[in-house]
Design a protein around this motif. Sequence first.
Motif, PDB file in Angstrom:
ATOM      1  N   ASN A  33       0.993  -1.172  -0.058  1.00 36.66           N
ATOM      2  CA  ASN A  33       0.165   0.086   0.171  1.00 36.66           C
ATOM      3  C   ASN A  33       0.868   1.188  -0.058  1.00 36.66           C
ATOM      4  OD1 ASN A  33      -2.847  -1.362   0.622  1.00 36.66           O
ATOM      5  ND2 ASN A  33      -1.467  -2.127   2.481  1.00 36.66           N
ATOM      6  N   VAL A  34       0.379   2.340  -0.929  1.00 40.68           N
ATOM      7  CA  VAL A  34       0.915   3.474  -0.881  1.00 40.68           C
ATOM      8  C   VAL A  34      -0.081   4.468  -0.564  1.00 40.68           C
ATOM      9  CG1 VAL A  34       2.260   5.184  -2.275  1.00 40.68           C
ATOM     10  CG2 VAL A  34       3.014   2.831  -2.325  1.00 40.68           C
ATOM     11  N   GLY A  35       0.168   5.439   0.397  1.00 42.53           N
ATOM     12  CA  GLY A  35      -0.713   6.622   0.469  1.00 42.53           C
ATOM     13  C   GLY A  35       0.042   7.990   0.153  1.00 42.53           C
ATOM     14  N   CYS A  36      -0.880   8.954  -0.255  1.00 41.14           N
ATOM     15  CA  CYS A  36      -0.464   9.915  -0.978  1.00 41.14           C
ATOM     16  C   CYS A  36      -1.304  11.164  -0.387  1.00 41.14           C
ATOM     17  CB  CYS A  36      -0.468   9.984  -2.453  1.00 41.14           C
ATOM     18  SG  CYS A  36       0.330  11.570  -3.333  1.00 41.14           S
ATOM     19  N   GLY A  37      -0.703  12.480   0.027  1.00 36.92           N
ATOM     20  CA  GLY A  37      -1.577  13.460   0.605  1.00 36.92           C
ATOM     21  C   GLY A  37      -0.775  14.833   0.325  1.00 36.92           C
ATOM     22  N   ASN A  56      -1.443  -1.279  -4.153  1.00 34.42           N
ATOM     23  CA  ASN A  56      -2.497  -0.402  -3.997  1.00 34.42           C
ATOM     24  C   ASN A  56      -2.169   1.282  -3.943  1.00 34.42           C
ATOM     25  OD1 ASN A  56      -4.783  -2.447  -4.056  1.00 34.42           O
ATOM     26  ND2 ASN A  56      -4.251  -3.005  -1.938  1.00 34.42           N
ATOM     27  N   LEU A  57      -2.931   2.205  -4.093  1.00 39.30           N
ATOM     28  CA  LEU A  57      -2.638   3.311  -3.894  1.00 39.30           C
ATOM     29  C   LEU A  57      -3.663   4.225  -3.553  1.00 39.30           C
ATOM     30  CD1 LEU A  57      -0.108   5.513  -5.876  1.00 39.30           C
ATOM     31  CD2 LEU A  57      -2.259   6.602  -5.333  1.00 39.30           C
ATOM     32  N   SER A  58      -3.552   5.051  -2.639  1.00 38.18           N
ATOM     33  CA  SER A  58      -5.073   5.757  -2.320  1.00 38.18           C
ATOM     34  C   SER A  58      -4.459   7.242  -1.911  1.00 38.18           C
ATOM     35  CB  SER A  58      -5.732   5.208  -1.167  1.00 38.18           C
ATOM     36  OG  SER A  58      -4.968   5.191   0.180  1.00 38.18           O
ATOM     37  N   GLN A  59      -5.320   8.207  -2.121  1.00 42.72           N
ATOM     38  CA  GLN A  59      -5.128   9.552  -1.532  1.00 42.72           C
ATOM     39  C   GLN A  59      -5.975   9.659  -0.319  1.00 42.72           C
ATOM     40  OE1 GLN A  59      -4.536  13.151  -4.161  1.00 42.72           O
ATOM     41  NE2 GLN A  59      -6.022  12.035  -5.437  1.00 42.72           N
ATOM     42  N   VAL A  82     -10.101  11.424  -2.914  1.00 40.69           N
ATOM     43  CA  VAL A  82      -9.897  11.406  -1.663  1.00 40.69           C
ATOM     44  C   VAL A  82     -10.799  10.415  -0.809  1.00 40.69           C
ATOM     45  CG1 VAL A  82      -8.149  13.630  -1.700  1.00 40.69           C
ATOM     46  CG2 VAL A  82     -10.746  13.507  -1.100  1.00 40.69           C
ATOM     47  N   GLY A  83     -11.595   9.912  -1.550  1.00 33.91           N
ATOM     48  CA  GLY A  83     -12.466   9.149  -0.744  1.00 33.91           C
ATOM     49  C   GLY A  83     -13.771   9.651  -0.469  1.00 33.91           C
ATOM     50  N   ILE A  84     -14.799   9.063   0.620  1.00 38.72           N
ATOM     51  CA  ILE A  84     -15.761   9.362   1.161  1.00 38.72           C
ATOM     52  C   ILE A  84     -15.904  10.263   2.305  1.00 38.72           C
ATOM     53  CG2 ILE A  84     -16.970   7.862  -0.306  1.00 38.72           C
ATOM     54  CD1 ILE A  84     -17.144   6.137   2.155  1.00 38.72           C
TER      55      ILE A  84
END
Length: 261
Positions: A33-37, A56-59, A82-84
């Motif tokens: 997993n990689v997170g980005c912000g 997986n990659l998510s903001q 950036v999701g919900i």
Amino acid sequence: MLQVTSFMSVPPMLMKIVKSSLISKYDLSSLRNVGCGAAPLPMDVGESAKKKLNCNLSQGWGLTEAVPVVMTHASYSPVNSVGIVCANTQLKVIDVITGKELGQNEHGELCVKGPQVMKGYFKNPSSTADTIDADGWLHTGDVGYYDDNELIYIIDRIKELIKYKGFQVAPAELEATLVAHPKIFEAVVIGVPDQEAGELAKAFVVPKDPSLTKEEIHEYVAGKLTKYKHLHGGIEFRDNIEKTPSGKLLRRKLRQSIAKN
């Protein structure tokens, strides 16, 4: 041996990963997993990083004044979302000029309300009143929108928006367009003052290929974006672009360098 399974990043870091040949020299198979912000992540950069790192990659998006979580990742979120909205949290989008509440897919300032929102800035009632309105909505200063599935997307900061002849131009959109060019390694866009237009978008570009020309960039942008979003303020080539230790682009220093000239 312990191996890295996840890490947090910022868009400039992922852009370098996508365009670097060094990644193929290392075993990154443990990465999950990689997170980005910290700033909006362009869709093509996110997809390329996800594919190149095979994970997986998510903001994420939040702010200190909301202590600090507002959004949460959803399994169906695309990499540029950036999701919900988190549980027990409300969000609305308002017009940055009129304050009118907007609907789905309309771009405006994101405002949030919930139990995690601060009571106010310590001993600073005027700043508190500027940030939290009478109805308890925290005005985040971020521009974005929500789609038909209530997924949230961040476009830019209000203070970063370039005002060109009455039109609002988001530097992040221009930067995402520029870094998608195969000959561009990195780019940052700021507004420069102009007596007639108000502000003009100017790009600072770090070439990946020395054959890259300014004319080539202008033609590329013209083929991708509407005319008021073009680089009317010009293009300047740089060897590198200064950033904070966390990887945020230092637009402020670029503005200062222009002001001195």
